[in-house]
Design an enzyme around this catalytic site. Structure first.
Site, PDB file in Angstrom:
ATOM      1  N   HIS A  67       0.832  -1.211   0.000  1.00  0.00           N
ATOM      2  CA  HIS A  67       0.000   0.000   0.000  1.00  0.00           C
ATOM      3  C   HIS A  67       0.865   1.258   0.000  1.00  0.00           C
ATOM      4  O   HIS A  67       1.851   1.345   0.733  1.00  0.00           O
ATOM      5  CB  HIS A  67      -0.932   0.006   1.223  1.00  0.00           C
ATOM      6  CG  HIS A  67      -2.075  -0.947   1.080  1.00  0.00           C
ATOM      7  ND1 HIS A  67      -1.900  -2.311   1.143  1.00  0.00           N
ATOM      8  CD2 HIS A  67      -3.383  -0.743   0.825  1.00  0.00           C
ATOM      9  CE1 HIS A  67      -3.062  -2.904   0.951  1.00  0.00           C
ATOM     10  NE2 HIS A  67      -3.977  -1.982   0.750  1.00  0.00           N
ATOM     11  N   PRO A  68       0.470   2.238  -0.816  1.00  0.00           N
ATOM     12  CA  PRO A  68       1.229   3.494  -0.835  1.00  0.00           C
ATOM     13  C   PRO A  68       0.950   4.297   0.428  1.00  0.00           C
ATOM     14  O   PRO A  68      -0.129   4.177   1.025  1.00  0.00           O
ATOM     15  CB  PRO A  68       0.658   4.220  -2.052  1.00  0.00           C
ATOM     16  CG  PRO A  68      -0.761   3.739  -2.135  1.00  0.00           C
ATOM     17  CD  PRO A  68      -0.735   2.304  -1.663  1.00  0.00           C
ATOM     18  N   SER A  84      -6.340   3.997  -5.764  1.00  0.00           N
ATOM     19  CA  SER A  84      -5.726   4.726  -4.651  1.00  0.00           C
ATOM     20  C   SER A  84      -5.890   6.225  -4.819  1.00  0.00           C
ATOM     21  O   SER A  84      -6.169   6.944  -3.872  1.00  0.00           O
ATOM     22  CB  SER A  84      -4.217   4.462  -4.629  1.00  0.00           C
ATOM     23  OG  SER A  84      -3.915   3.471  -3.742  1.00  0.00           O
ATOM     24  N   GLN A  85      -5.669   6.657  -6.044  1.00  0.00           N
ATOM     25  CA  GLN A  85      -5.751   8.093  -6.295  1.00  0.00           C
ATOM     26  C   GLN A  85      -7.137   8.632  -5.950  1.00  0.00           C
ATOM     27  O   GLN A  85      -7.286   9.658  -5.300  1.00  0.00           O
ATOM     28  CB  GLN A  85      -5.426   8.365  -7.767  1.00  0.00           C
ATOM     29  CG  GLN A  85      -5.768   9.783  -8.159  1.00  0.00           C
ATOM     30  CD  GLN A  85      -4.755  10.364  -9.132  1.00  0.00           C
ATOM     31  OE1 GLN A  85      -3.725   9.770  -9.403  1.00  0.00           O
ATOM     32  NE2 GLN A  85      -5.055  11.521  -9.643  1.00  0.00           N
ATOM     33  N   ARG A  86      -8.162   7.887  -6.373  1.00  0.00           N
ATOM     34  CA  ARG A  86      -9.534   8.303  -6.094  1.00  0.00           C
ATOM     35  C   ARG A  86      -9.805   8.313  -4.589  1.00  0.00           C
ATOM     36  O   ARG A  86     -10.413   9.230  -4.051  1.00  0.00           O
ATOM     37  CB  ARG A  86     -10.482   7.307  -6.775  1.00  0.00           C
ATOM     38  CG  ARG A  86     -11.613   7.971  -7.483  1.00  0.00           C
ATOM     39  CD  ARG A  86     -12.548   6.956  -8.080  1.00  0.00           C
ATOM     40  NE  ARG A  86     -13.730   6.818  -7.268  1.00  0.00           N
ATOM     41  CZ  ARG A  86     -14.479   5.729  -7.241  1.00  0.00           C
ATOM     42  NH1 ARG A  86     -14.156   4.673  -7.950  1.00  0.00           N
ATOM     43  NH2 ARG A  86     -15.567   5.704  -6.512  1.00  0.00           N
ATOM     44  N   GLN A  88      -7.616   8.518  -2.080  1.00  0.00           N
ATOM     45  CA  GLN A  88      -6.849   9.534  -1.345  1.00  0.00           C
ATOM     46  C   GLN A  88      -7.373  10.937  -1.636  1.00  0.00           C
ATOM     47  O   GLN A  88      -7.491  11.769  -0.746  1.00  0.00           O
ATOM     48  CB  GLN A  88      -5.356   9.424  -1.688  1.00  0.00           C
ATOM     49  CG  GLN A  88      -4.757   8.091  -1.245  1.00  0.00           C
ATOM     50  CD  GLN A  88      -3.269   8.163  -0.952  1.00  0.00           C
ATOM     51  OE1 GLN A  88      -2.728   9.227  -0.635  1.00  0.00           O
ATOM     52  NE2 GLN A  88      -2.596   7.021  -1.024  1.00  0.00           N
ATOM     53  N   VAL A 120      -2.197   1.862   7.120  1.00  0.00           N
ATOM     54  CA  VAL A 120      -3.250   1.659   6.114  1.00  0.00           C
ATOM     55  C   VAL A 120      -4.615   1.904   6.757  1.00  0.00           C
ATOM     56  O   VAL A 120      -4.896   1.412   7.851  1.00  0.00           O
ATOM     57  CB  VAL A 120      -3.194   0.218   5.533  1.00  0.00           C
ATOM     58  CG1 VAL A 120      -4.387  -0.031   4.614  1.00  0.00           C
ATOM     59  CG2 VAL A 120      -1.893  -0.004   4.768  1.00  0.00           C
ATOM     60  N   ALA A 122      -8.909   2.699   5.319  1.00  0.00           N
ATOM     61  CA  ALA A 122      -9.812   2.861   4.173  1.00  0.00           C
ATOM     62  C   ALA A 122     -10.137   4.345   4.036  1.00  0.00           C
ATOM     63  O   ALA A 122     -11.002   4.875   4.744  1.00  0.00           O
ATOM     64  CB  ALA A 122     -11.080   2.036   4.372  1.00  0.00           C
TER      65      ALA A 122
HETATM   66  C1  2AL Z   1      -4.683   3.776   1.042  1.00  0.00           C
HETATM   67  C2  2AL Z   1      -4.969   3.968  -0.317  1.00  0.00           C
HETATM   68  O1  2AL Z   1      -4.129   4.145  -1.210  1.00  0.00           O
HETATM   69  N1  2AL Z   1      -6.326   3.941  -0.436  1.00  0.00           N
HETATM   70  C3  2AL Z   1      -6.846   3.748   0.789  1.00  0.00           C
HETATM   71  O2  2AL Z   1      -8.064   3.672   1.034  1.00  0.00           O
HETATM   72  N2  2AL Z   1      -5.822   3.640   1.686  1.00  0.00           N
HETATM   73  N3  2AL Z   1      -3.407   3.753   1.509  1.00  0.00           N
HETATM   74  C4  2AL Z   1      -3.120   3.637   2.838  1.00  0.00           C
HETATM   75  N4  2AL Z   1      -1.809   3.654   3.167  1.00  0.00           N
HETATM   76  O3  2AL Z   1      -3.999   3.538   3.679  1.00  0.00           O
END
Ligand code: 2AL
Length: 175
Positions: A67-68, A84-86, A88, A120, A122
């Site tokens: 995960h980024p 991910s872009q959407r 974030q 991480v 959501a």
């Molecule tokens: C992310 C992501 O890219 N999208 C998301 O819901 N959570 N990353 C993260 N580190 O929590």
């Protein structure tokens, strides 16, 4: 019905469409393809979650490491996956002020140092204030508890991504 379309997909289509339900882990879609047909979204999801649950700790941590960072370099450089872009952007992470970005980056670093994988959450179920609060709160967790909490978040992200896919298959105009 979207699930019928999914059940009829050949391996290549299935991995193309479902390959990122767990961020950057197309192996999971590849592994569950042979377990079709799925009754519904909940059934498909159960196969994904059972696969993750059966992994050793190193595999579970590997999923988290795919995960980024939230509001990290990939967001700045525009190299996130579209999902991910959407997510974030929806949580307001693409329009942080300098101080917010610094604080998030500092907490992300402290979290990674403590647990060995990125924080991480959501993002679609959150916003920037909640993300910062949760990051601070979860830093106090014990490692085993945090691994489990982080994987709960991966499951939430997966659920939302799967819902989107099923919806787009039922209503291709949304693709
Ligand atoms: C992310 C992501 O890219 N999208 C998301 O819901 N959570 N990353 C993260 N580190 O929590």
């Amino acid at each position: 019905m979207g699930i019928r379309v999914i059940n009829s997909m050949d391996f290549g289509e299935f991995v193309d469409i479902l390959g990122n339900i767990i961020e950057k882990c197309p192996l999971i879609a590849a592994a569950i393809w042979s377990q079709r047909p799925f009754k519904d979204l909940a059934d498909l999801e159960k196969h994904v979650f059972d696969f993750i649950e059966a992994l050793p700790q190193s595999g579970k941590e590997g999923i988290l490491r795919c995960h980024p960072d939230l509001a990290g370099r990939e967001l700045q450089q525009g190299t996130l996956t579209p999902e991910s872009q959407r997510e974030q952007r929806g949580a307001g992470l693409s329009s942080l002020g300098l101080e917010e970005r610094r604080r998030l980056s500092q907490l992300n670093g402290a979290y990674k140092t403590r647990f060995g994988f990125p924080f991480v959450i959501a993002a679609r179920l959150s916003d920037k204030a909640t993300i910062l609060r949760e990051l601070e709160r979860r830093l106090d967790n014990q490692p085993a508890q945090e691994l489990s909490t982080a994987l709960d978040e991966v499951r939430k992200i997966c659920h939302l991504r799967l819902e989107d896919i099923l919806q787009s298959l039922e209503d291709p105009a949304k693709l």
